[in-house]
Design a protein around this motif. Structure first.
Motif, PDB file in Angstrom:
ATOM      1  N   ALA A  63     -19.637  -6.848 114.976  1.00 38.60           N
ATOM      2  CA  ALA A  63     -20.169  -7.057 116.326  1.00 38.60           C
ATOM      3  C   ALA A  63     -18.987  -6.995 117.277  1.00 38.60           C
ATOM      4  O   ALA A  63     -17.826  -7.048 116.850  1.00 38.60           O
ATOM      5  N   PRO A  64     -19.229  -6.859 118.585  1.00 38.01           N
ATOM      6  CA  PRO A  64     -18.100  -6.810 119.525  1.00 38.01           C
ATOM      7  C   PRO A  64     -17.176  -8.012 119.361  1.00 38.01           C
ATOM      8  O   PRO A  64     -17.634  -9.147 119.187  1.00 38.01           O
ATOM      9  N   SER A 102     -13.565   2.303 108.750  1.00 30.89           N
ATOM     10  CA  SER A 102     -14.224   2.355 110.053  1.00 30.89           C
ATOM     11  C   SER A 102     -15.343   3.390 110.021  1.00 30.89           C
ATOM     12  O   SER A 102     -15.307   4.357 109.246  1.00 30.89           O
ATOM     13  N   ALA A 103     -16.348   3.175 110.859  1.00 34.35           N
ATOM     14  CA  ALA A 103     -17.488   4.077 110.925  1.00 34.35           C
ATOM     15  C   ALA A 103     -17.067   5.443 111.452  1.00 34.35           C
ATOM     16  O   ALA A 103     -16.031   5.579 112.123  1.00 34.35           O
ATOM     17  N   VAL A 104     -17.867   6.448 111.154  1.00 31.08           N
ATOM     18  CA  VAL A 104     -17.559   7.821 111.574  1.00 31.08           C
ATOM     19  C   VAL A 104     -17.445   7.904 113.097  1.00 31.08           C
ATOM     20  O   VAL A 104     -16.604   8.626 113.630  1.00 31.08           O
ATOM     21  N   GLY A 105     -18.283   7.135 113.800  1.00 28.78           N
ATOM     22  CA  GLY A 105     -18.274   7.204 115.258  1.00 28.78           C
ATOM     23  C   GLY A 105     -17.335   6.232 115.933  1.00 28.78           C
ATOM     24  O   GLY A 105     -17.401   6.051 117.153  1.00 28.78           O
ATOM     25  N   ALA A 149     -18.749  -2.864 116.656  1.00 28.57           N
ATOM     26  CA  ALA A 149     -19.167  -2.852 115.260  1.00 28.57           C
ATOM     27  C   ALA A 149     -18.799  -1.508 114.632  1.00 28.57           C
ATOM     28  O   ALA A 149     -18.990  -0.448 115.227  1.00 28.57           O
ATOM     29  N   GLY A 150     -18.228  -1.569 113.439  1.00 34.79           N
ATOM     30  CA  GLY A 150     -17.821  -0.355 112.744  1.00 34.79           C
ATOM     31  C   GLY A 150     -16.378   0.021 112.959  1.00 34.79           C
ATOM     32  O   GLY A 150     -15.901   1.008 112.387  1.00 34.79           O
ATOM     33  N   GLU A 151     -15.663  -0.746 113.778  1.00 29.63           N
ATOM     34  CA  GLU A 151     -14.255  -0.458 114.043  1.00 29.63           C
ATOM     35  C   GLU A 151     -13.378  -1.501 113.355  1.00 29.63           C
ATOM     36  O   GLU A 151     -13.435  -2.683 113.671  1.00 29.63           O
ATOM     37  N   ARG A 152     -12.606  -1.056 112.381  1.00 29.03           N
ATOM     38  CA  ARG A 152     -11.692  -1.914 111.617  1.00 29.03           C
ATOM     39  C   ARG A 152     -12.406  -3.114 110.993  1.00 29.03           C
ATOM     40  O   ARG A 152     -11.879  -4.209 110.951  1.00 29.03           O
TER      41      ARG A 152
END
Length: 355
Positions: free
Chosen positions: A255-256, A67-70, A248-251
């Motif tokens: 995109a949403p 996952s992304a840092v944010g 985006a960037g989560e797991r």
């Protein structure tokens, strides 16, 4: 109970169809042909509609992309006002009918739309419906796994032992809403563990949704993770719980997307972190334990007692109500941890091992 967390006008019309912005119109002077009079014309520019928000892949079992840092508001430094990026909050009033093992509830939920687009419908888990019949996704998978010797239990539910959760009403700002069962993972039509609720007013990007929900939950005879046995009630996965709108960037999301899987036999519970404010009304001769900190002294009247629990920065709320059970209070202190108050709730015959 296992659980993990990965963790007016043109504008309104545009939101309703899922656009990120309304069309804009402005007057432009169009050059006139020779011998004619210049007249104003209306030239419109319309924003490109965003794609509908899809479901997470049905059988994505292993996340291989970090996952992304944010992700989910980023790492917490400890200086923030809250321990998590609170996305959702629940205020629930619940009453236990101990004889029927039923919980009648009223829920006020607020949810923050973290995405960059309006949301016109939301999805909720109705986990207890996994136990309403043997045609649910959970039971269908259990049959297969049991046949291969991989089931964690083989209890059989009889008449009067099934469990379910019924939505009795959903409203947004006083407006009644419609709902329908959906199957994000392609499960059988007889599975009712995920419901789509159509909103009267879309939630804009960054906006907050408030819903009032009335529900009735029937606990099953204990099979796994929730239910009753005798005068013991483990009330888990018992209230309508909104799914996770991942960004985006989560797991691994690009995109949403809605991560709101059906209740599978080999699965865990996944939800946004938030806050819970719960009142539990139970018979006075029952011992109660719950997530969160008890607020003040329980209030007793007419043979029933109301307990008030509050807890922030968690993603679920479960409780137990058992007749004749005892309690043992203590504390735990470990390396890097503040003092934690611990309450053990146990049947009297286990007094020797309670400590």
């Amino acid at each position: 109970m296992g659980s993990i967390r990965g963790r007016g006008g043109l504008w309104f019309a545009a939101m309703a169809v899922g656009w990120c912005a309304a069309g804009t119109g402005f007057a432009q002077q169009v050059p006139a042909a020779t011998g004619s009079v210049a007249v104003p014309a209306i030239v419109s520019t319309v924003a490109t509609p965003l794609a509908p928000i899809p479901f997470a892949p049905a059988h994505q079992t292993i996340v291989t992309t970090p996952s992304a840092v944010g992700a989910w508001g980023g790492q917490r430094s400890g200086q923030e006002a809250t321990l998590s990026d609170r996305v959702v909050s629940y205020a629930i009033d619940a009453s236990l009918d101990a004889a029927r093992h039923q919980v009648a509830g009223k829920e006020h939920m607020t949810w923050r739309n973290r995405s960059d687009r309006p949301v016109s419908h939301v999805y909720f888990h109705l986990y207890l419906n996994a136990f309403e019949n043997d045609g649910s996704t959970w039971f269908a998978e259990r049959k297969v796994l049991t046949a291969h010797g991989r089931s964690r239990g083989n209890a059989v539910l009889k008449d009067g032992q099934w469990g379910w959760i019924h939505l009795q009403g959903v409203a947004q700002g006083g407006t009644p809403l419609k709902w329908s069962f959906v199957h994000p993972d392609g499960g059988p039509a007889t599975d009712h563990t995920v419901v789509r609720i159509d909103l009267a007013q879309p939630v804009p990007a960054g906006g907050t949704l408030a819903l009032d929900i009335a529900f009735l939950s029937q606990l099953p005879r204990v099979v796994e993770r929730t239910g009753w046995w005798g005068d013991f009630n483990l009330v888990g996965q018992w209230f309508p719980k909104i799914g996770v709108l991942e960004l985006a960037g989560e797991r691994g999301a690009t995109a949403p997307r809605w991560n709101v899987h059906e209740f599978h036999f080999n699965s865990e519970f996944y939800a946004d972190f938030g806050s819970y404010d719960v009142h539990l009304d139970v018979p006075s001769d029952y011992t109660v334990g719950a997530v969160g900190q008890l607020q003040g002294e329980p209030q007793t009247a007419n043979g029933r007692t109301t307990y008030h629990y509050v807890q922030g920065d968690v993603h679920d709320f479960a409780w137990v109500a058992a007749k004749g059970y005892k309690t043992l209070d203590g504390t735990y202190t470990g390396a890097g941890s503040p003092r934690v108050d611990v309450r053990v709730i146990y049947p009297p015959e286990y007094v020797a091992s309670a400590a």
